[in-house]
Design a protein around this motif. Structure first.
Motif, PDB file in Angstrom:
ATOM      1  N   LEU A 175     -55.450 -28.007  56.690  1.00 13.77           N
ATOM      2  CA  LEU A 175     -54.450 -28.293  55.905  1.00 13.77           C
ATOM      3  C   LEU A 175     -52.953 -27.587  55.729  1.00 13.77           C
ATOM      4  O   LEU A 175     -52.228 -27.986  55.133  1.00 13.77           O
ATOM      5  CB  LEU A 175     -55.027 -27.893  54.225  1.00 13.77           C
ATOM      6  CG  LEU A 175     -56.291 -28.646  53.890  1.00 13.77           C
ATOM      7  CD1 LEU A 175     -56.999 -28.285  52.699  1.00 13.77           C
ATOM      8  CD2 LEU A 175     -56.191 -30.115  53.944  1.00 13.77           C
ATOM      9  N   LYS A 176     -52.866 -26.766  56.823  1.00  9.81           N
ATOM     10  CA  LYS A 176     -51.569 -26.130  56.889  1.00  9.81           C
ATOM     11  C   LYS A 176     -50.430 -27.034  57.170  1.00  9.81           C
ATOM     12  O   LYS A 176     -50.539 -27.987  57.501  1.00  9.81           O
ATOM     13  CB  LYS A 176     -51.902 -25.384  58.288  1.00  9.81           C
ATOM     14  CG  LYS A 176     -50.449 -24.335  58.451  1.00  9.81           C
ATOM     15  CD  LYS A 176     -50.771 -23.251  59.755  1.00  9.81           C
ATOM     16  CE  LYS A 176     -49.608 -22.486  59.960  1.00  9.81           C
ATOM     17  NZ  LYS A 176     -49.651 -21.602  60.921  1.00  9.81           N
ATOM     18  N   MET A 193     -48.806 -29.183  47.481  1.00  2.92           N
ATOM     19  CA  MET A 193     -49.608 -29.732  46.523  1.00  2.92           C
ATOM     20  C   MET A 193     -48.822 -29.190  45.223  1.00  2.92           C
ATOM     21  O   MET A 193     -48.089 -28.250  45.152  1.00  2.92           O
ATOM     22  CB  MET A 193     -50.962 -29.443  46.385  1.00  2.92           C
ATOM     23  CG  MET A 193     -51.273 -27.746  46.221  1.00  2.92           C
ATOM     24  SD  MET A 193     -52.819 -27.479  46.006  1.00  2.92           S
ATOM     25  CE  MET A 193     -52.803 -27.718  44.244  1.00  2.92           C
ATOM     26  N   GLY A 194     -49.138 -29.764  43.954  1.00  2.00           N
ATOM     27  CA  GLY A 194     -48.479 -29.207  42.870  1.00  2.00           C
ATOM     28  C   GLY A 194     -49.533 -28.832  41.732  1.00  2.00           C
ATOM     29  O   GLY A 194     -50.726 -29.240  41.639  1.00  2.00           O
ATOM     30  N   LYS A 217     -51.701 -42.153  35.903  1.00  2.00           N
ATOM     31  CA  LYS A 217     -51.713 -43.691  35.976  1.00  2.00           C
ATOM     32  C   LYS A 217     -50.493 -44.367  36.799  1.00  2.00           C
ATOM     33  O   LYS A 217     -50.460 -44.994  37.658  1.00  2.00           O
ATOM     34  CB  LYS A 217     -51.432 -44.342  34.891  1.00  2.00           C
ATOM     35  CG  LYS A 217     -52.656 -44.475  33.910  1.00  2.00           C
ATOM     36  CD  LYS A 217     -53.626 -45.188  34.518  1.00  2.00           C
ATOM     37  CE  LYS A 217     -55.103 -45.017  33.950  1.00  2.00           C
ATOM     38  NZ  LYS A 217     -56.112 -44.643  34.747  1.00  2.00           N
ATOM     39  N   GLY A 218     -49.162 -43.356  36.715  1.00  2.00           N
ATOM     40  CA  GLY A 218     -48.177 -43.746  37.705  1.00  2.00           C
ATOM     41  C   GLY A 218     -48.310 -43.081  39.195  1.00  2.00           C
ATOM     42  O   GLY A 218     -47.411 -43.318  39.929  1.00  2.00           O
ATOM     43  N   GLY A 219     -49.309 -42.455  39.203  1.00  2.00           N
ATOM     44  CA  GLY A 219     -49.249 -41.659  40.531  1.00  2.00           C
ATOM     45  C   GLY A 219     -48.672 -40.567  41.064  1.00  2.00           C
ATOM     46  O   GLY A 219     -48.421 -40.195  42.228  1.00  2.00           O
ATOM     47  N   VAL A 220     -48.167 -39.757  39.948  1.00  2.00           N
ATOM     48  CA  VAL A 220     -47.139 -38.583  40.179  1.00  2.00           C
ATOM     49  C   VAL A 220     -47.851 -37.494  39.426  1.00  2.00           C
ATOM     50  O   VAL A 220     -47.038 -36.648  39.257  1.00  2.00           O
ATOM     51  CB  VAL A 220     -45.822 -39.066  39.703  1.00  2.00           C
ATOM     52  CG1 VAL A 220     -45.149 -40.219  40.418  1.00  2.00           C
ATOM     53  CG2 VAL A 220     -45.879 -39.527  38.185  1.00  2.00           C
ATOM     54  N   ALA A 221     -48.979 -37.263  39.019  1.00  2.00           N
ATOM     55  CA  ALA A 221     -49.505 -36.131  38.531  1.00  2.00           C
ATOM     56  C   ALA A 221     -49.686 -35.089  39.465  1.00  2.00           C
ATOM     57  O   ALA A 221     -49.712 -35.390  40.857  1.00  2.00           O
ATOM     58  CB  ALA A 221     -51.102 -36.475  37.874  1.00  2.00           C
ATOM     59  N   ALA A 230     -55.305 -37.452  43.120  1.00  2.00           N
ATOM     60  CA  ALA A 230     -54.695 -36.206  43.704  1.00  2.00           C
ATOM     61  C   ALA A 230     -54.403 -36.505  45.282  1.00  2.00           C
ATOM     62  O   ALA A 230     -55.356 -36.811  45.867  1.00  2.00           O
ATOM     63  CB  ALA A 230     -55.506 -35.198  43.415  1.00  2.00           C
ATOM     64  N   LYS A 231     -53.283 -36.173  45.573  1.00  2.00           N
ATOM     65  CA  LYS A 231     -52.835 -36.415  47.115  1.00  2.00           C
ATOM     66  C   LYS A 231     -53.394 -35.119  48.042  1.00  2.00           C
ATOM     67  O   LYS A 231     -53.512 -35.468  49.140  1.00  2.00           O
ATOM     68  CB  LYS A 231     -51.393 -36.589  47.174  1.00  2.00           C
ATOM     69  CG  LYS A 231     -50.680 -37.634  46.528  1.00  2.00           C
ATOM     70  CD  LYS A 231     -49.227 -37.886  46.346  1.00  2.00           C
ATOM     71  CE  LYS A 231     -48.822 -39.148  45.826  1.00  2.00           C
ATOM     72  NZ  LYS A 231     -49.226 -39.023  44.475  1.00  2.00           N
TER      73      LYS A 231
END
Length: 478
Positions: free
Chosen positions: A55-56, A60-61, A112-116, A354-355
């Motif tokens: 994952l280097k 993420m947030g 829902k907006g895909g930005v969490a 989550a991306k």
């Protein structure tokens, strides 16, 4: 908000509550800035580094529930920075104020907006059931199983608030110390010896006895205004009288009962009977969530109940109030012979879509560990405690750092549920309806009506009707 708090929020570039959670650009914890004391943070274990190798270079947030202690928030930033630097990843950490009232709706809109954010921690008994009922959470049973193998059992209450249909939807992060606090020096002056257990009636009378408005001493340091503390006190008192918002399965509103009316009558009398006016602090009717903290630390309150944020602040800032604090669990009522206080914990959740869920799960495993947790815990004594059996013994600070810690360990590991004489069992099954009722301030609004002259029975009936509406909206038909 203190000046130090303002500087921290400015540095994080977190937008004000009016702007909501969305778009709050957090502190980029890249691990290479001189801004955070990452060098003193615990090393990231080799097994997590190995798992993160692929994952280097990813990012993420994180969304962190704001702790009352600014220094604790900064210590968490440092832990995240250490992990990011060690794994060669970029992690942005943003703060969220959980008592904003509409925090669930705002985060749900982000999901829902895909930005969490990928990962967040939220108080389990207040939020997890609501997010789960909205379909916002990923199953994290794999992480909990891995942590259980390593650290033993998680705190008892988390098993109730984080598990749905046998699956974990939140990873216990840290146990939140909650308790009651009395000024033992004021009691000593009146010849009153501290006890480990008080009834609510005894506490009311004690608060009046130690009050002296001429010396700016006000015994009863609790509000029924809209606030998390107001909610918590009202619900705890009603539960100890044998009343509850819902049935034990969390599905049916059971609020309107003789027990609830008795509790609301007792509490309303404190704020309306001239006899008790000397023990009420000025402005208590309009207090917000930080008011009892500020007034306790200013030395003008004789009693309050809260998370350990007030205790932590008095200790870390060397406030003389600390040495004069008697800590006990909670008051008991007619339906109980022991405190119903079960505590609560922060739980890490991974949001749907989550991306970088893989990195989020690895970060959570690092942050729950003793070496990573102790830095945050020392800045918030009693407020941030281990959520896992073996983590309690991972550092001598957790067992011997303060006289109150054994009480908190017992609370976190006590066998549950706790029962009332009339068959209520706490914790009750996690309920999106109950959590939504509390978040909508139905309890504090009911008490405001009573303070303004509405008969307690009438106010309880009206609150029950509102609760029925909310349960229906949450997909729990009444």
């Amino acid at each position: 908000m203190s000046m130090q708090d303002r500087r921290l929020w400015s540095r994080r570039n977190v937008l004000g509550l009016g702007a909501g959670v969305l778009g709050a650009a957090g502190l980029a914890a890249c691990g290479d800035g001189s801004d955070s004391p990452a060098s003193v943070q615990a090393e990231v274990p080799k097994e997590l580094l190995d798992a993160a190798a692929s994952l280097k270079g990813t990012s993420m947030g994180v969304l962190s529930q704001k702790l009352y202690s600014t220094a604790a928030n900064e210590a968490l930033d440092s832990s995240i920075a250490k992990f990011a630097g060690s794994t060669g990843t970029k992690i942005e950490n943003s703060l969220v104020q959980a008592d904003a009232g509409d925090v669930v709706a705002k985060i749900h809109a982000e999901v829902k907006g895909g930005v969490a954010r990928d990962l967040a921690f939220m108080t389990d008994s207040r939020f997890i059931a609501q997010f789960h009922s909205l379909g916002d959470l990923e199953d994290v049973s794999d992480v909990v199983e891995a942590l259980t193998a390593k650290y033993g059992e998680p705190c008892a209450e988390a098993k109730n608030f984080c598990v749905f249909d046998g699956k974990w939807y939140a990873i216990p992060y840290h146990f939140i110390g909650v308790g009651s606090f009395l000024r033992k020096d004021w009691m000593q002056e009146k010849g009153i010896a501290p006890k480990e257990t008080y009834t609510w009636e005894e506490m009311r009378d004690l608060c009046l006895a130690i009050s002296d408005p001429g010396k700016r001493r006000f015994g009863w340091g609790m509000t029924v205004n809209r606030s998390g503390d107001g909610n918590g006190m009202i619900e705890a008192l009603i539960n100890s009288y044998g009343g509850s918002i819902a049935s034990n399965d969390g599905r049916k509103v059971t609020f309107d009962s003789p027990e609830t009316v008795q509790a609301v009558t007792f509490l309303g009398d404190i704020y309306t009977n001239p006899k008790y006016k000397p023990m009420l602090p000025p402005g208590v009717a309009s207090w917000t969530d930080t008011s009892n903290n500020e007034n306790w630390l200013a030395g003008i309150l004789g009693y309050t109940r809260n998370s350990f944020s007030v205790y932590a602040d008095s200790k870390t800032k060397k406030n003389p109030v600390y040495a004069n604090t008697h800590v006990f669990s909670d008051c008991i009522g007619p339906a109980t012979d022991k405190s119903l206080l079960i505590g609560q914990s922060q739980g890490f959740v991974v949001f749907k879509g989550a991306k970088n869920a893989a990195l989020a799960k690895l970060l959570a495993q690092y942050l729950v560990s003793g070496p990573a947790l102790v830095g945050v815990a020392k800045e918030a004594p009693g407020l941030v405690m281990p959520a896992w059996d073996k983590v309690w013994d991972a550092d001598p600070y957790f067992t011997g750092g303060d006289p109150s810690f054994p009480l908190l360990r017992t609370m976190s590991q006590q066998p549950l549920p706790l029962s009332t004489e009339n068959g209520l069992k706490f914790p009750q099954k996690a309920s999106a309806g109950q959590q939504a009722v509390v978040a909508a301030y139905v309890l504090t609004d009911m008490m405001q009506q009573v303070v303004q002259g509405t008969a307690p029975a009438q106010a309880v009936t009206a609150a029950h009707a509102k609760m029925v509406q909310i349960f229906n909206q949450q997909g729990l038909p009444q």
